[in-house]
Design a protein around this motif. Structure first.
Motif, PDB file in Angstrom:
ATOM      1  N   ASP A  35      47.759  33.227  33.362  1.00 19.58           N
ATOM      2  CA  ASP A  35      49.053  33.924  33.389  1.00 19.58           C
ATOM      3  C   ASP A  35      48.989  35.230  32.610  1.00 19.58           C
ATOM      4  OD1 ASP A  35      50.281  32.007  34.953  1.00 19.58           O
ATOM      5  OD2 ASP A  35      51.164  30.923  33.267  1.00 19.58           O
ATOM      6  N   ALA A  36      48.354  35.193  31.428  1.00 13.55           N
ATOM      7  CA  ALA A  36      48.269  36.401  30.600  1.00 13.55           C
ATOM      8  C   ALA A  36      47.485  37.497  31.310  1.00 13.55           C
ATOM      9  CB  ALA A  36      47.615  36.068  29.258  1.00 13.55           C
ATOM     10  N   ILE A  37      46.391  37.119  31.982  1.00 14.70           N
ATOM     11  CA  ILE A  37      45.587  38.102  32.713  1.00 14.70           C
ATOM     12  C   ILE A  37      46.383  38.691  33.867  1.00 14.70           C
ATOM     13  CG2 ILE A  37      43.567  38.381  34.207  1.00 14.70           C
ATOM     14  CD1 ILE A  37      42.181  36.227  32.495  1.00 14.70           C
ATOM     15  N   GLN A  38      47.043  37.834  34.626  1.00 19.82           N
ATOM     16  CA  GLN A  38      47.769  38.311  35.802  1.00 19.82           C
ATOM     17  C   GLN A  38      48.971  39.168  35.431  1.00 19.82           C
ATOM     18  OE1 GLN A  38      48.530  34.830  38.279  1.00 19.82           O
ATOM     19  NE2 GLN A  38      46.539  35.050  39.244  1.00 19.82           N
ATOM     20  N   GLN A  39      49.579  38.886  34.279  1.00 18.66           N
ATOM     21  CA  GLN A  39      50.749  39.656  33.852  1.00 18.66           C
ATOM     22  C   GLN A  39      50.367  40.924  33.104  1.00 18.66           C
ATOM     23  OE1 GLN A  39      53.358  36.993  31.693  1.00 18.66           O
ATOM     24  NE2 GLN A  39      53.447  35.541  33.395  1.00 18.66           N
ATOM     25  N   SER A  40      49.104  41.049  32.735  1.00 21.02           N
ATOM     26  CA  SER A  40      48.657  42.220  31.986  1.00 21.02           C
ATOM     27  C   SER A  40      48.716  43.474  32.854  1.00 21.02           C
ATOM     28  CB  SER A  40      47.219  41.999  31.490  1.00 21.02           C
ATOM     29  OG  SER A  40      46.726  43.161  30.851  1.00 21.02           O
ATOM     30  N   LYS A  41      49.407  44.497  32.367  1.00 25.96           N
ATOM     31  CA  LYS A  41      49.420  45.771  33.075  1.00 25.96           C
ATOM     32  C   LYS A  41      48.142  46.558  32.794  1.00 25.96           C
ATOM     33  CE  LYS A  41      54.468  46.197  33.158  1.00 25.96           C
ATOM     34  NZ  LYS A  41      55.634  47.023  32.756  1.00 25.96           N
ATOM     35  N   THR A  42      47.580  46.331  31.612  1.00 34.04           N
ATOM     36  CA  THR A  42      46.280  46.910  31.290  1.00 34.04           C
ATOM     37  C   THR A  42      45.207  46.122  32.031  1.00 34.04           C
ATOM     38  OG1 THR A  42      47.065  47.585  29.092  1.00 34.04           O
ATOM     39  CG2 THR A  42      44.676  47.436  29.415  1.00 34.04           C
ATOM     40  N   LYS A  43      44.296  46.820  32.658  1.00 31.77           N
ATOM     41  CA  LYS A  43      43.277  46.167  33.475  1.00 31.77           C
ATOM     42  C   LYS A  43      42.445  45.179  32.665  1.00 31.77           C
ATOM     43  CE  LYS A  43      39.262  47.209  36.399  1.00 31.77           C
ATOM     44  NZ  LYS A  43      38.404  48.297  36.944  1.00 31.77           N
ATOM     45  N   VAL A  44      42.266  43.985  33.232  1.00 28.51           N
ATOM     46  CA  VAL A  44      41.406  42.967  32.622  1.00 28.51           C
ATOM     47  C   VAL A  44      40.249  42.689  33.572  1.00 28.51           C
ATOM     48  CG1 VAL A  44      41.218  40.613  31.745  1.00 28.51           C
ATOM     49  CG2 VAL A  44      43.354  41.900  31.410  1.00 28.51           C
ATOM     50  N   THR A  45      39.042  42.941  33.101  1.00 28.91           N
ATOM     51  CA  THR A  45      37.839  42.653  33.869  1.00 28.91           C
ATOM     52  C   THR A  45      37.193  41.389  33.318  1.00 28.91           C
ATOM     53  OG1 THR A  45      37.422  44.987  34.376  1.00 28.91           O
ATOM     54  CG2 THR A  45      35.540  43.486  34.532  1.00 28.91           C
ATOM     55  N   THR A  46      36.900  40.436  34.192  1.00 23.76           N
ATOM     56  CA  THR A  46      36.197  39.231  33.769  1.00 23.76           C
ATOM     57  C   THR A  46      34.732  39.334  34.174  1.00 23.76           C
ATOM     58  OG1 THR A  46      36.929  38.142  35.818  1.00 23.76           O
ATOM     59  CG2 THR A  46      38.204  37.705  33.826  1.00 23.76           C
ATOM     60  N   VAL A  47      33.852  38.851  33.293  1.00 21.45           N
ATOM     61  CA  VAL A  47      32.414  38.917  33.540  1.00 21.45           C
ATOM     62  C   VAL A  47      31.807  37.539  33.298  1.00 21.45           C
ATOM     63  CG1 VAL A  47      30.232  40.031  32.943  1.00 21.45           C
ATOM     64  CG2 VAL A  47      32.386  41.314  32.750  1.00 21.45           C
ATOM     65  N   GLY A  48      31.201  36.965  34.329  1.00 19.05           N
ATOM     66  CA  GLY A  48      30.564  35.663  34.203  1.00 19.05           C
ATOM     67  C   GLY A  48      29.132  35.800  33.709  1.00 19.05           C
ATOM     68  N   ILE A  49      28.800  35.004  32.692  1.00 17.46           N
ATOM     69  CA  ILE A  49      27.448  35.022  32.133  1.00 17.46           C
ATOM     70  C   ILE A  49      26.939  33.587  32.036  1.00 17.46           C
ATOM     71  CG2 ILE A  49      25.982  35.696  30.190  1.00 17.46           C
ATOM     72  CD1 ILE A  49      28.060  37.738  29.391  1.00 17.46           C
ATOM     73  N   GLY A  50      25.819  33.294  32.645  1.00 15.73           N
ATOM     74  CA  GLY A  50      25.206  31.977  32.503  1.00 15.73           C
ATOM     75  C   GLY A  50      25.854  30.931  33.380  1.00 15.73           C
ATOM     76  N   VAL A  51      27.011  30.444  32.952  1.00 11.67           N
ATOM     77  CA  VAL A  51      27.716  29.416  33.709  1.00 11.67           C
ATOM     78  C   VAL A  51      29.231  29.579  33.557  1.00 11.67           C
ATOM     79  CG1 VAL A  51      27.581  27.770  31.782  1.00 11.67           C
ATOM     80  CG2 VAL A  51      27.948  26.929  34.102  1.00 11.67           C
ATOM     81  N   CYS A  52      29.918  29.487  34.664  1.00 11.06           N
ATOM     82  CA  CYS A  52      31.385  29.460  34.684  1.00 11.06           C
ATOM     83  C   CYS A  52      31.760  28.243  35.528  1.00 11.06           C
ATOM     84  CB  CYS A  52      31.962  30.732  35.293  1.00 11.06           C
ATOM     85  SG  CYS A  52      31.601  32.226  34.364  1.00 11.06           S
ATOM     86  N   ALA A  53      32.011  27.136  34.869  1.00 11.99           N
ATOM     87  CA  ALA A  53      32.219  25.879  35.574  1.00 11.99           C
ATOM     88  C   ALA A  53      33.652  25.396  35.420  1.00 11.99           C
ATOM     89  CB  ALA A  53      31.257  24.810  35.044  1.00 11.99           C
ATOM     90  N   SER A  54      34.144  24.759  36.474  1.00 11.72           N
ATOM     91  CA  SER A  54      35.461  24.118  36.432  1.00 11.72           C
ATOM     92  C   SER A  54      36.531  25.141  36.043  1.00 11.72           C
ATOM     93  CB  SER A  54      35.405  22.927  35.466  1.00 11.72           C
ATOM     94  OG  SER A  54      36.551  22.126  35.562  1.00 11.72           O
ATOM     95  N   MET A  55      37.246  24.942  34.935  1.00  9.47           N
ATOM     96  CA  MET A  55      38.275  25.902  34.531  1.00  9.47           C
ATOM     97  C   MET A  55      37.657  27.248  34.172  1.00  9.47           C
ATOM     98  SD  MET A  55      41.502  26.115  34.455  1.00  9.47           S
ATOM     99  CE  MET A  55      42.296  27.719  34.279  1.00  9.47           C
ATOM    100  N   GLY A  56      36.395  27.244  33.761  1.00  4.44           N
ATOM    101  CA  GLY A  56      35.709  28.512  33.514  1.00  4.44           C
ATOM    102  C   GLY A  56      35.609  29.352  34.769  1.00  4.44           C
ATOM    103  N   ALA A  57      35.419  28.697  35.923  1.00  5.87           N
ATOM    104  CA  ALA A  57      35.377  29.407  37.203  1.00  5.87           C
ATOM    105  C   ALA A  57      36.738  29.984  37.559  1.00  5.87           C
ATOM    106  CB  ALA A  57      34.896  28.468  38.312  1.00  5.87           C
TER     107      ALA A  57
END
Length: 203
Positions: free
Chosen positions: A92-114
């Motif tokens: 919710d915080a990411i989606q409501q952010s007007k400032t751009k939020v870039t996510t970067v996956g490193i190693g493993v992004c599993a389950s809720m991490g994905a």
């Protein structure tokens, strides 16, 4: 032994040598609006990330910085997953952010991490990052009536996750339903690119 050159501002804040270098790394990242999410998803780490995203948005609003001139927020994710309910607060915080939020996956992004990875305004991953989607799990110790209520709640929660995946990726509903009961492992390159799970590979 060579003395570490610890940032003076940091030392003034905590008034002690940091417990470990990971703590100091986190502090340094904040100076560049970089958040390192390298743990299980729980309220502790979620609250930190939500706090900084909200704070940086407030700073940008207060200073009347146009959206296209704001310093973006980068969230680096290495996580085997965790609490879905807590994780949705960060979504919710990411989606409501007007400032751009870039996510970067490193190693493993599993389950809720994905799910956190796909929530960014822009999504990136290192080439050999593994992404795992699967259905949630829970245990109930209660009366039959309360257990049924809990099951219904988690069914609704699963529908929210499904809707988010369909919205943020190129995964079709048919493919999602086919994979829903599986441990669905993907490599960032090329599978996550092809399915729209990430937008680009970090070179």
């Amino acid at each position: 032994m060579k003395k570490l050159d610890i940032d003076r501002n940091y030392m003034e804040i905590i008034e002690n040598v940091p417990d470990n270098l990971a703590e100091y790394q986190y502090y340094l990242g904040l100076q560049e609006r970089k958040l390192y999410f390298n743990d299980e998803v729980d309220l502790g780490i979620i609250n930190k990330a939500v706090y900084w995203i909200m704070r940086w948005n407030e700073e940008d609003e207060k200073n009347n910085i146009p959206l296209d001139q704001r310093q973006e927020i980068t969230l680096y994710i290495t996580s085997n997953g965790g609490c879905v309910i807590s994780g949705l607060a960060l979504v919710d915080a990411i989606q409501q952010s007007k400032t751009k939020v870039t996510t970067v996956g490193i190693g493993v992004c599993a389950s809720m991490g994905a799910i956190l990875l796909i929530s960014g305004h822009e999504r990136k991953a290192f080439r050999h990052t593994t992404v795992l989607f699967h259905d949630g799990s829970f245990a109930v110790q209660s009366s039959a009536k309360k257990a049924k209520q809990t099951v219904k709640y988690y069914e609704r929660l699963d529908e929210k996750i499904k809707a988010l995946v369909l919205e943020k990726t190129n995964v079709s509903e048919e493919l999602y339903d086919e994979k829903e009961d599986e441990e669905w492992y993907l490599f960032a390159d090329p599978q996550c690119i092809d399915l729209g799970v990430v937008d680009s590979i970090v070179e």
